[in-house]
Design a protein around this motif. Structure first.
Motif, short mmCIF file in Angstrom:
data_model
loop_
_atom_site.label_atom_id
_atom_site.label_comp_id
_atom_site.label_asym_id
_atom_site.label_seq_id
_atom_site.Cartn_x
_atom_site.Cartn_y
_atom_site.Cartn_z
N SER C 209 0.79 -1.23 0.00
CA SER C 209 0.00 0.00 0.00
C SER C 209 0.83 1.29 0.00
N ARG C 211 3.06 1.74 -2.31
CA ARG C 211 3.39 1.87 -3.74
C ARG C 211 2.97 3.20 -4.33
N CYS D 212 -0.71 6.64 -6.86
CA CYS D 212 -0.28 5.83 -5.73
C CYS D 212 -1.46 4.99 -5.27
N TRP D 213 -1.19 4.07 -4.38
CA TRP D 213 -2.23 3.19 -3.85
C TRP D 213 -3.37 4.02 -3.27
N VAL D 217 -6.35 2.74 -5.62
CA VAL D 217 -7.10 1.67 -4.93
C VAL D 217 -7.99 2.22 -3.82
#
Lengths: 296, 296, 296, 296
Positions: C209, C211, D212-213, D217
């Protein structure tokens, strides 16, 4: 003496009245009819534009919201420097970036007009009472000339250095002030949460190395400093949005010379957060509310 | 009076000597042979461990580096509270978190022993001269008893509240101090870069709302405050690593009660950066070097 | 198609060459003789000022350093909008604040000239290879018209919304980028100091996470990301002073709408600190050096 | 295989059930009767204390709230290392500081017991589905042995380095995560305030260098990332107080090695501020609410 006064707002209006009381003839200009009305009632001579005011004057004083207004009033075909006679003196008491007044002074010099910056501290209370502090940037000669006039409006006239130095002094002072207020807010809120009596804590801090204007004169915790805005619901005092503006000047000036101000960059955003949350008009010491659970 | 003194380092050693000068019998303990030697030369009675010192004493004073040492010395089978007679008084002058001393006082209470925290400010100079400030946390009775002894080592004995309040006061004061020093560093460095004379700037700040201990007594710019570490190469004074330690205590205490300290969290890391860069021993006001180009 | 291209610097010069390769006639202007020389060699038609270039053109593209240059080139008596025929299209690829381009588009609209913002990402490498990303702010119609031309210079033409939206997208993206790079720098430096192998750490982060582009494509630790500036001494890439400029735009835009950006305010100052220390030209990922002991 | 599992809470309970499903005999211990009940229902053998569980086991797995619990369970007369036979393997999946597990491994080594750290990511959803990521710190041999068991509970078993490296990896990843989430919150809130459509902005960022995450996400703006907590009122996900805890570990670990983490120090306090305001249980991406006017 004949004085032109441009900008008769909350601060400027009161300053101009002190000049009138001292017996000077004051030619005033402002865009607000209310401001003009009050000025006229107090005995001022109303002008229709800055040049109109300036052409009667030996001395021009400006008290304006931001650099662009100052530039507009002094420079260009409709500006004061285009009509003021040689040997005139211009005093800008606005709080703006140091570079703008340096640029204006450069133009003034080419016309043999003296220009100095003289930003103030002391707020509307000091403006009314004639007890302002003026931070003046100019050469020795001009300072002495300016001091005679400024002393009708303030009691502390400080020579900070060459043109621009008044603005630099004000910006740097308010940078330190804006940070140290947050420091005291954090310390007081932490202490209270840990269980110490806030008054006892303030007593220790104020007689120790944490002592500062924000802890002794203007403590953000209610009822610690008798006359502080914190003791009257954060009303009056120095509005958060004005602190935000001054920190913006500090960051702009710092950016121009590539000077880092880490805490300055952060606290400006903290005051901006307060404004986003709807507290722009409260005294800047109300930032302590961000550290209290009630303020969720 | 018979006094046990545990921790005879730079601070404790000088404090104990002032008790000896005042005519008290002092039983001392320290792990360092040098410290013991100095203490003995000054007339102290050397003990082989904390219990050995405490069993002769009416009053125990501790001056130790961190909470774990304080716990070790007071608690457990080999701790002072296991041997000190009922009615004894323990004064911990270490700078530690407030919770630890509360825990120890709780144990003391169950044995009818009074425990108070009394961290100091004033540094080794104040310790030697007997002019320390003690911030004392305890009830009224114990405070009065402690004050009699502490007055041999300091001139300012402040009652901050119940047990732990001394530590809270110190932590919060140093939190404000650690931040306001960076504030002044940023303001002075910015002003200098913008071209104002640092002395003139300090003059304005110190008579205005940016005024603080870090600007008037201990200005980080060299040769502004006469006796400040900045005026002697940042030697002496309050080491950066000690400020780092105290801010660590503030952050730890804040974490225990879930109280945010935004600037506190940031400035601790700034001082840590200074330590990483090899400046742990310099006075904490040397943080201004991070704002100057020479210090690249 | 006849295209005017104003600003033939490191980015603009390469972009204009791609238009020439695509067979367009390009009328170019720049203040630098070297830039003009290169442009002429590549087949461009040299103009003596922006208006001279624009009067031959169906489309104007500008690639300039800052808002004041963009205003000067488009507005006023000597500006492009004063001479460009009705129905013309202006594409500003400079990175500036969103308000300036909105103001210019307003003027354009009154003259029936379409104006859009289309700032780029991809750097000089992308400019040369014709692989830039354009973030375009304008209505649907103008976007489709602009896309035809931009596709000769980039491969990713994104419609972000109305006029100004391209600038907003770029500013917000670079705000996130500027912060996350410092985040990765802190994480990598902390991990290395704690003893983990940096490559192993990057492996975990990049599949978890933490990343981000700054950890996988452009890791600030040397030799983690193959083509990252960190792997070639922080040369090339995105200069620290350009990141500083873009964060300045974010802070300015945030200030105009009173939106707080706490980390943004802080990291801008961190990059400014790097510039003060003499590293303005290094890739912005070199900020990790402030977290390493060698860089004292 | 006989496995002792200490700590059967939200995470541990589900992990133990996956071991049971895989056919292992699991001796479990927890202080909570509810947790024990569930474990027993799933087929586990209940133990009355950690030692009781461990004496039947070849492998011990611990999943505990904090370092002090881990120390208590492994060390001392009542600890696991006092009874586990030579050749045993201990896997600690708690998230704690790296030093504690190194200390425990040292004790283990003297008794010929292998100890490794294996903190997880993936949350309760991953624990239930057996899809956790384990970040393992130990030597090659022990890693291979541990991997066999961990693969029943997770699908990504990463060897990070020697003992402690798993904790270091997790701490550093979450440090980057905690900061980059605030970065995305600032960028999204600023963009929205400036007038760009949040979905368009996220589209640009996710295909550019801000990616980024936390932006693709788990975007903090509602309805950008389909399965993100932001799209369901910030319920579920990774609680703010857990992020606060992990950042506390980062700051503690950084303090132990005197490594500065400037943004880390600040964002920990920002999450602490959220907790003070009563949002400790919401997903940490809800920090974006501090940047929105509704959240005054």
């Amino acid at each position: 003496m004949n004085i032109a006064f441009i900008g008769l707002g909350n601060m400027g209006g009161k300053m101009a009245q002190n000049l009138l009381k001292a017996g000077h003839t004051v030619y005033g200009f402002d865009l607000s009819p209310t401001a003009i009305q009050e000025f006229q009632t107090a005995g001022g001579v109303v002008s229709t534009n800055p040049q109109d005011a300036a052409k009667h004057a030996d001395v021009v004083i400006t008290m304006l919201p931001a650099a662009k207004h100052v530039k507009d009033v002094y420079l260009g075909d409709t500006g004061i420097l285009a009509v003021l006679p040689e040997g005139g003196l211009c005093i800008d008491s606005s709080t703006i970036d140091p570079q703008t007044i340096k640029d204006i002074a450069e133009v003034g010099k080419s016309k043999n007009i003296q220009v100095c910056d003289a930003p103030v501290s002391g707020g509307t209370v000091g403006a009314q009472a004639g007890t302002l502090t003026f931070m003046v940037g100019t050469d020795e000669d001009t300072f002495n000339k300016a001091k005679n006039i400024l002393s009708h409006m303030g009691k502390n006239i400080v020579h900070c250095g060459d043109v621009g130095a008044g603005q630099i002094a004000k910006i740097c002072n308010n940078l330190i002030l804006g940070i140290s207020m947050v420091a005291v807010a954090e310390g007081m809120a932490l202490g209270a949460k840990l269980g110490i009596d806030p008054e006892a804590l303030a007593g220790v801090v104020n007689s120790s190395s944490g002592r500062c204007w924000s802890s002794d004169v203007c403590n953000p915790w209610p009822n610690i400093s008798e006359n502080a805005p914190a003791s009257r619901g954060y009303q009056g005092g120095f509005a958060t949005q004005l602190m935000l503006k001054d920190l913006g000047l500090a960051i702009e000036a710092a950016g121009q010379v590539k000077q880092p101000i880490l805490l300055g960059g952060l606290v400006q955003q903290l005051y901006q957060q307060r404004c986003l949350q709807g507290h722009a008009q409260l005294d800047f010491s109300s930032i302590i509310q961000n550290y209290l659970p009630d303020e969720a």
